[in-house]
Design a protein around this motif. Structure first.
Motif, PDB file in Angstrom:
ATOM      1  N   SER A   1       7.743  -3.207 -16.469  1.00 55.27           N
ATOM      2  CA  SER A   1       7.906  -4.635 -16.748  1.00 55.27           C
ATOM      3  C   SER A   1       8.031  -5.429 -15.451  1.00 55.27           C
ATOM      4  O   SER A   1       7.445  -6.501 -15.303  1.00 55.27           O
ATOM      5  CB  SER A   1       9.168  -4.851 -17.617  1.00 55.27           C
ATOM      6  N   THR A   2       8.790  -4.884 -14.498  1.00 54.63           N
ATOM      7  CA  THR A   2       8.953  -5.556 -13.199  1.00 54.63           C
ATOM      8  C   THR A   2       7.609  -5.660 -12.472  1.00 54.63           C
ATOM      9  O   THR A   2       7.280  -6.684 -11.870  1.00 54.63           O
ATOM     10  CB  THR A   2       9.964  -4.793 -12.330  1.00 54.63           C
ATOM     11  N   LEU A   3       6.839  -4.583 -12.544  1.00 54.92           N
ATOM     12  CA  LEU A   3       5.525  -4.576 -11.889  1.00 54.92           C
ATOM     13  C   LEU A   3       4.617  -5.626 -12.500  1.00 54.92           C
ATOM     14  O   LEU A   3       3.947  -6.385 -11.785  1.00 54.92           O
ATOM     15  CB  LEU A   3       4.903  -3.180 -12.018  1.00 54.92           C
ATOM     16  N   ARG A   4       4.578  -5.704 -13.807  1.00 53.84           N
ATOM     17  CA  ARG A   4       3.713  -6.681 -14.470  1.00 53.84           C
ATOM     18  C   ARG A   4       4.159  -8.103 -14.178  1.00 53.84           C
ATOM     19  O   ARG A   4       3.347  -9.028 -14.129  1.00 53.84           O
ATOM     20  CB  ARG A   4       3.722  -6.429 -15.977  1.00 53.84           C
ATOM     21  N   ALA A   5       5.479  -8.289 -13.997  1.00 55.18           N
ATOM     22  CA  ALA A   5       6.014  -9.631 -13.748  1.00 55.18           C
ATOM     23  C   ALA A   5       5.511 -10.225 -12.441  1.00 55.18           C
ATOM     24  O   ALA A   5       5.509 -11.453 -12.262  1.00 55.18           O
ATOM     25  CB  ALA A   5       7.544  -9.586 -13.748  1.00 55.18           C
ATOM     26  N   THR A   6       5.070  -9.367 -11.514  1.00 51.39           N
ATOM     27  CA  THR A   6       4.569  -9.880 -10.235  1.00 51.39           C
ATOM     28  C   THR A   6       3.305 -10.705 -10.408  1.00 51.39           C
ATOM     29  O   THR A   6       2.924 -11.469  -9.521  1.00 51.39           O
ATOM     30  CB  THR A   6       4.280  -8.726  -9.263  1.00 51.39           C
ATOM     31  N   LEU A   7       2.621 -10.531 -11.549  1.00 52.13           N
ATOM     32  CA  LEU A   7       1.390 -11.282 -11.787  1.00 52.13           C
ATOM     33  C   LEU A   7       1.631 -12.568 -12.561  1.00 52.13           C
ATOM     34  O   LEU A   7       0.698 -13.356 -12.765  1.00 52.13           O
ATOM     35  CB  LEU A   7       0.392 -10.407 -12.561  1.00 52.13           C
ATOM     36  N   GLU A   8       2.859 -12.791 -13.017  1.00 57.75           N
ATOM     37  CA  GLU A   8       3.140 -13.972 -13.837  1.00 57.75           C
ATOM     38  C   GLU A   8       3.430 -15.184 -12.968  1.00 57.75           C
ATOM     39  O   GLU A   8       3.835 -15.070 -11.817  1.00 57.75           O
ATOM     40  CB  GLU A   8       4.332 -13.673 -14.762  1.00 57.75           C
TER      41      GLU A   8
ATOM     42  N   SER B   1      -3.780  -7.895  -8.571  1.00 57.76           N
ATOM     43  CA  SER B   1      -3.988  -7.437  -9.953  1.00 57.76           C
ATOM     44  C   SER B   1      -4.521  -6.012  -9.975  1.00 57.76           C
ATOM     45  O   SER B   1      -4.175  -5.221 -10.861  1.00 57.76           O
ATOM     46  CB  SER B   1      -4.939  -8.379 -10.681  1.00 57.76           C
ATOM     47  N   LEU B   2      -5.335  -5.659  -9.006  1.00 56.14           N
ATOM     48  CA  LEU B   2      -5.860  -4.294  -8.929  1.00 56.14           C
ATOM     49  C   LEU B   2      -4.762  -3.317  -8.540  1.00 56.14           C
ATOM     50  O   LEU B   2      -4.673  -2.204  -9.090  1.00 56.14           O
ATOM     51  CB  LEU B   2      -7.005  -4.227  -7.909  1.00 56.14           C
ATOM     52  N   VAL B   3      -3.914  -3.730  -7.582  1.00 49.67           N
ATOM     53  CA  VAL B   3      -2.790  -2.888  -7.174  1.00 49.67           C
ATOM     54  C   VAL B   3      -1.882  -2.618  -8.372  1.00 49.67           C
ATOM     55  O   VAL B   3      -1.452  -1.481  -8.620  1.00 49.67           O
ATOM     56  CB  VAL B   3      -2.003  -3.552  -6.026  1.00 49.67           C
ATOM     57  N   VAL B   4      -1.594  -3.668  -9.142  1.00 51.68           N
ATOM     58  CA  VAL B   4      -0.722  -3.530 -10.315  1.00 51.68           C
ATOM     59  C   VAL B   4      -1.345  -2.587 -11.345  1.00 51.68           C
ATOM     60  O   VAL B   4      -0.676  -1.711 -11.898  1.00 51.68           O
ATOM     61  CB  VAL B   4      -0.443  -4.917 -10.934  1.00 51.68           C
TER      62      VAL B   4
ATOM     63  N   ARG C   1       0.831  -1.210   0.000  1.00 54.29           N
ATOM     64  CA  ARG C   1       0.000   0.000   0.000  1.00 54.29           C
ATOM     65  C   ARG C   1       0.860   1.253   0.000  1.00 54.29           C
ATOM     66  O   ARG C   1       0.488   2.287  -0.567  1.00 54.29           O
ATOM     67  CB  ARG C   1      -0.937  -0.014   1.212  1.00 54.29           C
ATOM     68  N   ALA C   2       2.036   1.163   0.627  1.00 57.86           N
ATOM     69  CA  ALA C   2       2.914   2.331   0.696  1.00 57.86           C
ATOM     70  C   ALA C   2       3.454   2.724  -0.671  1.00 57.86           C
ATOM     71  O   ALA C   2       3.906   3.863  -0.863  1.00 57.86           O
ATOM     72  CB  ALA C   2       4.077   2.039   1.650  1.00 57.86           C
ATOM     73  N   LEU C   3       3.418   1.778  -1.624  1.00 61.51           N
ATOM     74  CA  LEU C   3       3.915   2.071  -2.970  1.00 61.51           C
ATOM     75  C   LEU C   3       2.902   2.851  -3.808  1.00 61.51           C
ATOM     76  O   LEU C   3       3.236   3.336  -4.890  1.00 61.51           O
ATOM     77  CB  LEU C   3       4.269   0.765  -3.685  1.00 61.51           C
ATOM     78  N   ILE C   4       1.661   2.934  -3.328  1.00 61.68           N
ATOM     79  CA  ILE C   4       0.608   3.635  -4.068  1.00 61.68           C
ATOM     80  C   ILE C   4       0.475   5.051  -3.516  1.00 61.68           C
ATOM     81  O   ILE C   4       0.491   5.267  -2.302  1.00 61.68           O
ATOM     82  CB  ILE C   4      -0.750   2.908  -3.930  1.00 61.68           C
ATOM     83  N   ALA C   5       0.345   5.994  -4.399  1.00 61.92           N
ATOM     84  CA  ALA C   5       0.160   7.396  -4.004  1.00 61.92           C
ATOM     85  C   ALA C   5      -1.221   7.860  -4.459  1.00 61.92           C
ATOM     86  O   ALA C   5      -1.755   7.357  -5.448  1.00 61.92           O
ATOM     87  CB  ALA C   5       1.234   8.274  -4.637  1.00 61.92           C
ATOM     88  N   PRO C   6      -1.836   8.817  -3.719  1.00 65.09           N
ATOM     89  CA  PRO C   6      -3.147   9.336  -4.155  1.00 65.09           C
ATOM     90  C   PRO C   6      -3.148   9.823  -5.595  1.00 65.09           C
ATOM     91  O   PRO C   6      -4.133   9.676  -6.312  1.00 65.09           O
ATOM     92  CB  PRO C   6      -3.411  10.480  -3.164  1.00 65.09           C
ATOM     93  N   GLY C   7      -2.008  10.365  -6.040  1.00 63.96           N
ATOM     94  CA  GLY C   7      -1.928  10.875  -7.407  1.00 63.96           C
ATOM     95  C   GLY C   7      -1.939   9.794  -8.470  1.00 63.96           C
ATOM     96  O   GLY C   7      -2.081  10.096  -9.662  1.00 63.96           O
ATOM     97  N   ASP C   8      -1.772   8.527  -8.048  1.00 61.29           N
ATOM     98  CA  ASP C   8      -1.814   7.425  -9.016  1.00 61.29           C
ATOM     99  C   ASP C   8      -3.231   7.172  -9.527  1.00 61.29           C
ATOM    100  O   ASP C   8      -3.412   6.514 -10.546  1.00 61.29           O
ATOM    101  CB  ASP C   8      -1.287   6.132  -8.378  1.00 61.29           C
ATOM    102  N   PHE C   9      -4.235   7.672  -8.807  1.00 63.05           N
ATOM    103  CA  PHE C   9      -5.632   7.433  -9.193  1.00 63.05           C
ATOM    104  C   PHE C   9      -6.059   8.458 -10.234  1.00 63.05           C
ATOM    105  O   PHE C   9      -5.806   9.657 -10.089  1.00 63.05           O
ATOM    106  CB  PHE C   9      -6.552   7.512  -7.972  1.00 63.05           C
TER     107      PHE C   9
ATOM    108  N   VAL D   1      -5.358   6.250   3.705  1.00 64.89           N
ATOM    109  CA  VAL D   1      -3.984   6.335   4.190  1.00 64.89           C
ATOM    110  C   VAL D   1      -3.929   7.087   5.526  1.00 64.89           C
ATOM    111  O   VAL D   1      -3.198   6.708   6.445  1.00 64.89           O
ATOM    112  CB  VAL D   1      -3.090   7.049   3.148  1.00 64.89           C
ATOM    113  N   ALA D   2      -4.752   8.140   5.646  1.00 63.47           N
ATOM    114  CA  ALA D   2      -4.749   8.949   6.869  1.00 63.47           C
ATOM    115  C   ALA D   2      -5.352   8.208   8.052  1.00 63.47           C
ATOM    116  O   ALA D   2      -4.959   8.424   9.198  1.00 63.47           O
ATOM    117  CB  ALA D   2      -5.499  10.257   6.633  1.00 63.47           C
ATOM    118  N   ALA D   3      -6.329   7.331   7.781  1.00 59.03           N
ATOM    119  CA  ALA D   3      -6.961   6.556   8.852  1.00 59.03           C
ATOM    120  C   ALA D   3      -6.057   5.370   9.199  1.00 59.03           C
ATOM    121  O   ALA D   3      -5.369   4.826   8.347  1.00 59.03           O
ATOM    122  CB  ALA D   3      -8.337   6.078   8.415  1.00 59.03           C
ATOM    123  N   ASP D   4      -6.087   4.961  10.456  1.00 57.06           N
ATOM    124  CA  ASP D   4      -5.248   3.849  10.916  1.00 57.06           C
ATOM    125  C   ASP D   4      -6.139   2.688  11.315  1.00 57.06           C
ATOM    126  O   ASP D   4      -6.781   2.730  12.370  1.00 57.06           O
ATOM    127  CB  ASP D   4      -4.403   4.294  12.110  1.00 57.06           C
TER     128      ASP D   4
END
Length: 627
Positions: free
Chosen positions: A620-627, A574-577, A498-506, A519-522
């Motif tokens: 490519s590395t990110l996509r490889a996580t699903l293979e 798959s959604l994270v990727v 989750r830490a690899l995702i940023a709000p700006g990615d959406f 992210v702000a809620a714990d």
């Protein structure tokens, strides 16, 4: 003015109040799988259930009309109550004592006193209703109702009752139920004389007056015997701690749903008119209780009409001078509305009750549907006082109607009304326009001199506009599903992922705002699923809150593990990727474009090419996580 309810009490009410129990009072619910329930939406008409709740998460959402939220917003919406009224109602139902900031809220004993006074009125209402069915004097009351087209079923629907002529029957009945003399006199149900307690209403038909929540807070009593020592045709409960005649409208508890749904309110003049209108199919009818329609009544209806400029307020008045005077009084309140005002007057001056008797239900409905704009009625009433055959009469009429034209806010209607009035008066538009300008200037000067506060403006929409996500876009759809997972299963994505995702990615701004709140809620500090949903909703703007509820109840398009009840990690991954890959693809496109533009600058081209290569490898590395 009551203080703010303490935050910890608000949280406690949310935690203890069962959304399922509250919703079941209004909706028949059936299982929707995965711990969710569904039913027909209470906020709009539908034949196929699109309203869904998640009891565990304390959230509801309608996939038809888009309304959603928690138990508090549901009660506010369905009962048309304020936030404070809703909290007090829920707290009373589940036995929680509310505390107020700085001790400025209702004292505990005052809240207990209100409960006792409401209960006394409930018992009195039952007593009066039973007395209407008794032998003897009550027959005159039943005859009165029958003569106006009402039967026993009608009387029961509106809670109509009969106050015995003896003068002590209600007092004795309530004392027998454990109410004190002080409580009964404070409630306005009885009076204290030299010989003891006596009934406030004697030998009269009585109508229970209820507040918007449905609690009976007073009574209106109609004279039916010629030898009644009180000459007034109607008596109403005197003002008490729970009854203020300017703050209630008879029939509002029955009419509020139709008023809110149809964005139309119909204001009639009496209790029997409300009954006749409702029985004729005009379920938006309400009436004042022994007082003129005023600014506080406007506030009650504005809460239901939502300051919608397409909403309508229809007044029905008798055709006599008193009716015309009432219409002119209502016109003075017109600037307080965002809604458009209309007036309905039967050709022969009959009120809705009389009209239903003479012409049937259809005649009442036609009367309301054929209402004319308030301005047109008020202007005609004003102009008719003058002799338009004489020049002096036309001048006086123009001066009288000009201030009315000056108050018209709608820029489309104002010139139309001006042309209409000029035609009635037989004067030119320039001449009338000058009179209107003088009237507007005089009004402004008067307000400035008296420092009069301007009328209360319509409520502004809360928060900025945010575009609704376009779910036709597969990436935006994946964003939504990832947020569903995080809202419904807060630990389904490992912290390092989750830490690899940023709000700006959406891509969708709403999705970005919700992820930022997540992210702000714990989740480690939240005790329940409902508490997690609340924690997210509290961190977004009001315009985004309904989407949080929607994500909390929406079904995921994948099977859940029968043991853990959670979605499979491969699905979530798959959604994270997809969400992480999209900004990388956008960056690659931008870098490719820059490479083409910098072909004549070798040094810049090498820097951009290196960045492009790194980004392509990351994708490519990110996509490889699903293979």
């Amino acid at each position: 003015m009551p203080g703010l309810i303490k935050a910890e009490d608000i949280a406690l009410v949310k935690e203890r109040a069962s959304l399922e129990d509250v919703v079941r009072e209004h909706v028949t619910l059936k299982s929707a799988g995965s711990g969710s329930l569904k039913g027909l939406c209470p906020f709009h008409d539908e034949k196929t259930p699109s309203f869904q709740i998640s009891p565990a998460r304390g959230a509801y959402h309608c996939f038809g009309c888009g309304k959603g939220g928690d138990v508090i917003s549901f009660v506010m919406e369905v009962e048309h109550l304020t936030f404070a009224e809703t909290l007090e109602r829920l707290a009373a139902k589940i036995g929680i004592e509310l505390h107020y900031e700085e001790g400025s809220g209702p004292r505990k004993e005052n809240l207990g006193r209100r409960t006792r006074l409401i209960e006394a009125h409930r018992v009195a209402e039952e007593f009066y209703a039973e007395e209407l069915l008794a032998q003897g004097d009550a027959r005159a009351g039943r005859d009165f109702l029958r003569a106006r087209g009402f039967n026993g079923k009608s009387a029961a629907q509106f809670g109509v009752g009969f106050a015995p002529r003896g003068g002590e029957a209600l007092a004795a009945h309530l004392r027998g139920k454990g109410f004190t003399a002080e409580e009964l006199t404070l409630a306005g149900l009885v009076g204290q004389g030299r010989r003891g307690l006596y009934d406030r209403f004697r030998g009269r038909l009585v109508w229970p007056i209820r507040d918007i929540t449905g609690d009976t807070v007073g009574f209106g009593a109609r004279r039916i015997f010629d030898d009644d020592r009180i000459a007034a045709k109607y008596l109403n409960t005197s003002e008490t701690p729970i009854y203020k005649k300017t703050h209630v409208l008879y029939g509002l508890d029955l009419a509020k749903k139709q008023i809110a749904q149809g964005r139309r309110a119909v204001v009639v003049e009496g209790y029997t008119d409300v009954m006749a209108a409702h029985l004729a199919g005009v379920g938006q009818a309400v009436a004042t209780c022994g007082t003129a329609f005023g600014a506080e009544h406007v506030k009650l209806l504005r809460r239901l009409l939502r300051d919608d400029q397409s909403a309508q307020v229809v007044y029905t008045f008798d055709g006599d001078k008193a009716g015309q005077a009432a219409a002119m009084k209502a016109f003075e309140l017109d600037e307080h509305w965002a809604a458009q005002s209309f007036v309905a007057v039967a050709d022969d001056g009959q009120d809705p009750c009389e009209l239903r008797l003479s012409g049937g239900d259809e005649a009442v409905r036609t009367l309301v549907d054929a209402a004319v704009p308030m301005f047109e009625f008020a202007a005609r009433t004003t102009i008719d006082r003058f002799d338009l055959n004489a020049a002096e009469g036309r001048v006086q009429a123009m001066r009288a109607v000009a201030p009315m034209l000056a108050t018209v806010r709608d820029p489309d209607r104002k010139p139309m009304y001006a042309r209409m009035v000029a035609g009635w008066l037989g004067v030119g538009m320039e001449e009338l326009g000058a009179a209107v300008s003088r009237a507007a200037h005089a009004k402004a000067t008067e307000r400035h001199t008296s420092r009069e506060a301007p009328p209360e403006p319509p409520d502004e929409p809360t928060g900025p506009h945010i575009a609704v996500p376009d779910l036709r876009n597969p990436v935006v759809q994946a964003e939504r599903q990832l947020l569903q997972c995080l809202v419904q299963f807060p630990t389904c994505v490992p912290d390092d992922q989750r830490a690899l995702i940023a709000p700006g990615d959406f891509d969708a701004p709403m999705h970005s705002a919700i992820f930022e709140a997540i992210v702000a809620a714990d989740p480690t500090q939240i005790r329940s699923a409902a508490g997690w949903t609340d924690a997210i909703a509290e961190r977004v703007s009001p315009v985004v809150k309904p989407m949080v509820a929607e994500l909390a109840v929406a079904s995921l398009p994948t099977k859940l593990d029968p043991m853990s009840g959670r979605p499979d990690w491969r699905y979530v991954q798959s959604l994270v990727v997809t969400v992480r890959a999209e900004p990388l693809r956008r960056e690659i496109d931008a870098l490719l474009s820059e490479v083409r533009r910098t072909s004549d600058d070798p040094q810049r081209m090498r820097t951009v090419s290196q960045r492009l290569n790194e980004t392509q490898k990351a994708l490519s590395t990110l996509r490889a996580t699903l293979e």
